[in-house]
Design a protein around this motif. Sequence first.
Motif, short mmCIF file in Angstrom:
data_model
loop_
_atom_site.label_atom_id
_atom_site.label_comp_id
_atom_site.label_asym_id
_atom_site.label_seq_id
_atom_site.Cartn_x
_atom_site.Cartn_y
_atom_site.Cartn_z
N TRP A 1 8.34 17.59 -20.80
CA TRP A 1 9.10 17.23 -19.60
C TRP A 1 8.79 15.79 -19.18
N ALA A 2 7.51 15.42 -19.23
CA ALA A 2 7.13 14.05 -18.86
C ALA A 2 7.69 13.04 -19.86
N LEU A 3 7.64 13.38 -21.15
CA LEU A 3 8.14 12.47 -22.18
C LEU A 3 9.64 12.26 -22.05
N ALA A 4 10.36 13.29 -21.60
CA ALA A 4 11.81 13.18 -21.45
C ALA A 4 12.21 12.13 -20.43
N GLY B 1 14.38 10.50 -23.20
CA GLY B 1 15.57 11.33 -23.19
C GLY B 1 15.22 12.75 -23.62
N PRO B 2 16.01 13.74 -23.21
CA PRO B 2 15.66 15.15 -23.45
C PRO B 2 15.69 15.55 -24.92
N VAL B 3 16.65 15.04 -25.69
CA VAL B 3 16.77 15.47 -27.09
C VAL B 3 15.57 15.02 -27.91
N ALA B 4 15.23 13.73 -27.80
CA ALA B 4 14.09 13.20 -28.54
C ALA B 4 12.79 13.85 -28.08
N ALA B 5 12.65 14.02 -26.76
CA ALA B 5 11.43 14.63 -26.22
C ALA B 5 11.26 16.06 -26.71
N GLY C 1 25.59 18.72 -28.56
CA GLY C 1 25.74 19.21 -27.19
C GLY C 1 26.06 20.69 -27.12
N TRP C 2 25.99 21.20 -25.89
CA TRP C 2 26.22 22.63 -25.66
C TRP C 2 27.63 23.07 -26.03
N ALA C 3 28.60 22.16 -25.91
CA ALA C 3 29.99 22.52 -26.19
C ALA C 3 30.44 22.06 -27.57
N LEU C 4 29.51 21.57 -28.40
CA LEU C 4 29.84 21.07 -29.74
C LEU C 4 30.93 20.00 -29.69
N ASP C 5 30.81 19.10 -28.73
CA ASP C 5 31.81 18.05 -28.59
C ASP C 5 31.19 16.66 -28.43
N GLY C 6 29.88 16.57 -28.63
CA GLY C 6 29.22 15.28 -28.45
C GLY C 6 28.98 14.56 -29.77
#
Length: 370
Positions: free
Chosen positions: A69-72, A76-80, A168-173
């Motif tokens: 959480w701190a690294l994000a 960013g959340p994906v890399a973290a 992404g969650w919607a498979l659109d990113g």
Amino acid sequence: MNPADLALLLAVTATLTAAWRAVPALARPEYAFGVAVAGGAADPALGRIRKVYARNVIALGVGATAATWALALFTGPVAALSIGASVLVIADLAAYAFASRAVRAAKADGDWYAGARQAVTADLSFRTDPVRVRWRGLIPAVAVLVATAATGLLRADSLPATLPGLDGWALDGGPRVPATFWNAANPVLTQAATIAATVLVLVVVMRARPEIDAARPAATARRYRAYLTALADLLLIVAACANLTLAGIALRLWELLPASIATTAIVFAPLLAAAVLTVRFELRVGTGGHRLPALPGEAAEDTGLVQRDTDRHWHLGGLVYANRNDPAILVHQRVGGAQWTINLGNPIALTTTALLLATALTATALTTLT
């Protein structure tokens, strides 16, 4: 970190923590953290080691969640999440290896094999009357492959110049990719590879050395046959589920399915079902069938022997096996779960592994270049 990313973080770390926490409980009773325990199964030292391991895994899970959480906040959340999950797996593996060393030390101090008559038992009926795979169970996976390929051929002439990214969650990113053959046909090729890999694994596993306990050879041989039959059926079902998910990915890639969270849930539902079936298999059957109920009279079977202590050939908590004097290429891991490992002391196994690794690296390089 938004609520969706935080929920994913908690789900990933909780799943990894629960999985590593359960590993010792999934192993066969004659092994603890990859170490043959023989008469030491009831030693209080073993109970203490289990408790310390459980506390360490939970502490690592909590620490990894906070650190990720701190690294994000910076990466960013994906890399973290990627970094945090990788570090957590390595840390849990280290905790498991530490517990394995502690068991080895307790085994030496307690002299758990003192007075034991060690032996190895073979059952030649697995060669003369091998377990048969019900290959008709492969029909669903093949049918899904054929249907997906047919849909792709019908869609080929009307594909846009670029295909959507599936992040992404919607498979659109993610950036769109060129509609080359390799990009468009990737899900179908992966379906074919899944079927081929399933067949190869089943052929090899059915010919692998069975796990027969010298203390209870008749009971363990019967259980192992039931185990192989159930495992083969499970792998065929998993192949069908994997191909269903790949079919959904293909339809989304070819823009025949809309981009939405509902679509993502439907696409990955078969894989979730496969995971549930795998967990159910582990809890009801277990490695080598050790969780299957005994038949009348089997509980009383006792030859007075114990399985030969081969700890010196096992490394990294029962994950790695190397024995030049063992002709077996594939052996059961001592860790919980229906898993095998190659005998690193066997030249054929080493050569085969090197060829498979070279093939995988070549395929990855070609995919990257194209």
